[in-house]
Enzyme design. Structure first.
Site, PDB file in Angstrom:
ATOM      1  N   SER A  24     -33.524  13.229 -33.780  1.00 46.56           N
ATOM      2  CA  SER A  24     -32.900  13.086 -32.458  1.00 46.56           C
ATOM      3  C   SER A  24     -33.008  14.305 -31.565  1.00 46.56           C
ATOM      4  CB  SER A  24     -31.422  12.709 -32.626  1.00 46.56           C
ATOM      5  OG  SER A  24     -31.299  11.424 -33.180  1.00 46.56           O
TER       6      SER A  24
ATOM      7  N   LYS B  33     -25.040  18.230 -25.657  1.00 51.38           N
ATOM      8  CA  LYS B  33     -25.106  16.790 -25.919  1.00 51.38           C
ATOM      9  C   LYS B  33     -23.702  16.228 -26.085  1.00 51.38           C
ATOM     10  CE  LYS B  33     -27.172  13.434 -29.139  1.00 51.38           C
ATOM     11  NZ  LYS B  33     -27.882  13.260 -30.433  1.00 51.38           N
TER      12      LYS B  33
ATOM     13  N   SER C 105     -32.028  10.648 -29.988  1.00 48.78           N
ATOM     14  CA  SER C 105     -30.900  10.297 -29.144  1.00 48.78           C
ATOM     15  C   SER C 105     -30.466  11.423 -28.200  1.00 48.78           C
ATOM     16  CB  SER C 105     -29.701   9.897 -30.011  1.00 48.78           C
ATOM     17  OG  SER C 105     -29.274  10.953 -30.841  1.00 48.78           O
TER      18      SER C 105
ATOM     19  N   GLY D 178     -31.954  11.859 -37.137  1.00 50.63           N
ATOM     20  CA  GLY D 178     -33.168  11.136 -37.511  1.00 50.63           C
ATOM     21  C   GLY D 178     -34.287  11.484 -36.558  1.00 50.63           C
TER      22      GLY D 178
END
Length: 631
Positions: free
Chosen positions: A311, A211, A287, A309
């Site tokens: 993600s 990521k 995300s 959260g």
């Protein structure tokens, strides 16, 4: 939950709150009051929020309408704040585990992890059996060791697949950055090691994506922005990336993400909306959107994400893969963008729980800065044991059922399978103040993100930010010190509630998300979108893992009526990753027969029956390419 007094909440002391199923504590549904906005509407909204005249007034109204004043800012609580969810280590006496030494190299830890796995026959393969599954780390290692294919050929196929998926008509937007020359260089070195019969570990030559919130040479770390890497250059690998590199993994580039991790859709106006491989017209979740979608599409068996959260777990669930978030502090966070200090953790997205376990083993290392007098043990689950472990599941019924009908039915069916196969019983409990916890987490992650970026934001041109990120930062910057401290008092209460629940059960079980992947609308592609109603449904079950520092794992368990994936989540006691992996392994085994191939999928190994027979013959003769080191 407490009493409303003059428009604010007066919370009962923790010791007076009943957590039993018969509790009088009521479940408060998420009270999200905000219309969906994109295109010109989100631009107008951002301008108003950034206005000195209207912004303060508008933000005050927004916080009031969404109960932040009532449940957080003006609330009365007697518990002191807890600012960091770093749990002291307790020996959990987990079932069927082996604890390893803290002085082992990453490749040695990988070998021990592989030795904990059951021996696979390799017969259940893409297109050659009744059900679908993605290629695993062991499949790659076996194919390389048998000479069926080389890491270099896989790298070439990977590059071709990424190139195809990036262009019309697909435009999947899996990656922000990848370097063909660097990938081929790594693959050539790995191919040479296999030809010599000296692979470093089972991860040697296996493609792993990172990521773009995690440092990985030679790439800049953008955080999904067009500007952050200019102000914070990447000078070295993150600790987790370094350990994977030491195992011989091929690091194949930086995956797309929601800008600054400030959303759950994965729609990035700078690098494109990461599309869901099961339906490219749908979101992949965020995300860690690119990491989940790349694994789902077969481009790599594993990718790294960061979970602040949900993600990691949200996109894993929406894309039909496994997502593992370890205990806060379990893995070193060095080299990760400091966007949220007390809620974010490096996590793993994988096509199978076995692959998540192997990469978890590779990244685990001694935590020299841990304040506990007793350092956490590293325990691995013995998945090769035939005797089942005994697990008790906690279920908060009203919370569990606060999701779509398809998700509720699918997840309850999965629990029924666990009970029928393993006899695992479910204890019904009440988890109070869940909506207050969601708001307290939002306050915390927003305040930390805003603070971490404050020096950069003072100097930057806001035109470099996406419009949805501008709105998020405006809201984040409006939180006060009083609100932040009250949120940490809520954190203390919830840590005590969850400790009580874990005295009654081994894990808490929930759906992973409240809705499946929703549609990507054209008006969001250039501005991003504000969809707080769907966003709240996506994060509904994720918050405890981040806000309270608890480990959690999501496993795909089925599909909705339109064929979109559904995940089931297990939240564990601090430091209980081994137990969570055991549970996820059992759940996966019961659901794997219903797994479906995504609409967008790339087969990088393209195995055939002749080569498979050669590999099986070698294994019968005592060669087990998946066993790890061969040095």
């Amino acid at each position: 939950m407490g009493l409303f007094k003059a428009g604010s909440m007066v919370y009962k002391p923790v010791k007076e709150v009943d957590l039993s199923r018969e509790s009088s504590e009521f479940y408060l549904h998420a009270n999200v009051k905000a219309p969906r906005m994109a295109g010109i509407l989100v631009k107008i909204f951002a301008w108003f929020l950034e206005s000195r005249i209207f912004g303060t007034f508008l933000l005050y109204i927004l916080k009031g309408n969404n109960l932040i004043h009532k449940l957080i800012r003006d609330a009365e609580l007697e518990e002191p704040p807890v600012y960091n969810p770093l749990h002291p280590f307790e020996d959990l006496k987990e079932q069927d585990v082996t604890c390893i030494g803290s002085d082992l190299t990453p490749s040695e830890q990988v070998k021990l992890a592989v030795d904990c796995l059951p021996v696979s026959s390799g017969k259940t393969l893409n297109g050659s059996d009744l059900h679908f599954r993605r290629w695993t780390i062991s499949d790659y290692s076996r194919a390389y060791s048998c000479g069926e294919i080389t890491p270099l050929v896989v790298a070439e196929r990977f590059l071709a697949a990424v190139g195809e998926s990036s262009k019309p008509p697909l435009q999947m937007s899996f990656f922000i950055n990848y370097d063909a020359e660097d990938i081929l260089r790594q693959a050539t070195a790995s191919t040479h090691r296999y030809k010599q019969g000296l692979p470093i570990s089972v991860l040697d030559g296996v493609p792993i994506a990172i990521k773009d919130e995690i440092d990985c040479k030679p790439y800049p770390t953008t955080g999904g922005t067009k500007w952050l890497h200019k102000r914070r250059p990447c000078t070295d690998d993150a600790h987790c990336v370094e350990r994977l590199r030491l195992c011989g993994a091929i690091l194949v580039g930086k995956t797309n993400m929601h800008e600054l991790g400030a959303g759950t859709s994965g729609i990035n106006p700078h690098y494109g909306a990461t599309r869901n491989p099961y339906d490219p017209s749908r979101i992949s979740g965020g995300s860690s959107s690119g990491s989940a979608a790349a694994v789902a599409a077969g481009l790599c068996p594993v990718a790294l994400g960061v979970d602040g959260g949900g993600s990691v777990r949200i996109p894993a669930s929406l894309c039909g893969v496994v997502g593992l978030k370890p205990t806060f502090g379990r893995l070193p966070h060095t080299g990760v963008l400091p966007l949220n200090w007390t809620v974010g953790m490096v996590g793993i997205l994988a096509g199978s729980i076995e692959d998540a376990f192997i990469v978890y083993a590779a990244m685990n290392g001694e935590l020299q800065l841990h304040p506990s007098p007793t350092l956490p043990k590293i325990c691995f689950p013995l998945l090769n044991k035939t005797t089942p472990i005994n697990i008790k599941l906690a279920k908060s019924v009203e919370w569990f059922n606060d999701c779509s009908d398809d998700i509720r039915t699918c997840c309850n069916n999965a629990l029924d399978k666990l009970y029928k196969r393993h006899g695992w019983k479910t204890v019904e409990v009440t988890i109070p103040e869940i909506e207050a916890m969601r708001l307290a987490h939002y306050l915390t992650i927003g305040s930390e993100c805003s603070t971490s970026l404050s020096s950069h934001l003072q100097k930057m041109n806001f035109a470099e930010l996406g419009w949805d990120a501008r709105v998020a930062l405006a809201v984040y910057g409006a939180f006060s010190g009083k609100e932040y401290i009250k949120a940490q008092q809520i954190r203390n209460r919830q840590m005590q509630f969850h400790k009580n629940i874990f005295s009654q059960a081994d894990v808490i079980v929930t759906p992973t998300t409240g809705v499946t992947a929703y549609s990507i609308l054209n008006d969001a592609l250039k501005t991003g979108e504000l969809d707080y109603v769907n966003g709240a449904a996506l994060v509904r079950y994720s918050i405890a893992g981040n806000f309270l520092g608890l480990p959690a794992v999501t496993v795909p368990v089925g599909y909705d009526k339109t064929g979109l994936p559904i995940g089931l989540q297990f939240i564990g006691r601090p430091w209980s990753e081994a137990t969570l992996i055991h549970i996820a392994f059992a759940m996966q085994a019961l659901c794997i027969s219903v797994y479906k191939k995504p609409e967008v999928f790339y087969d990088l190994l393209q195995k055939n029956e002749v080569h498979q027979e050669i590999c099986e013959a070698k294994e019968l003769n005592g060669t087990r390419p998946t066993s790890g080191l061969n040095v």
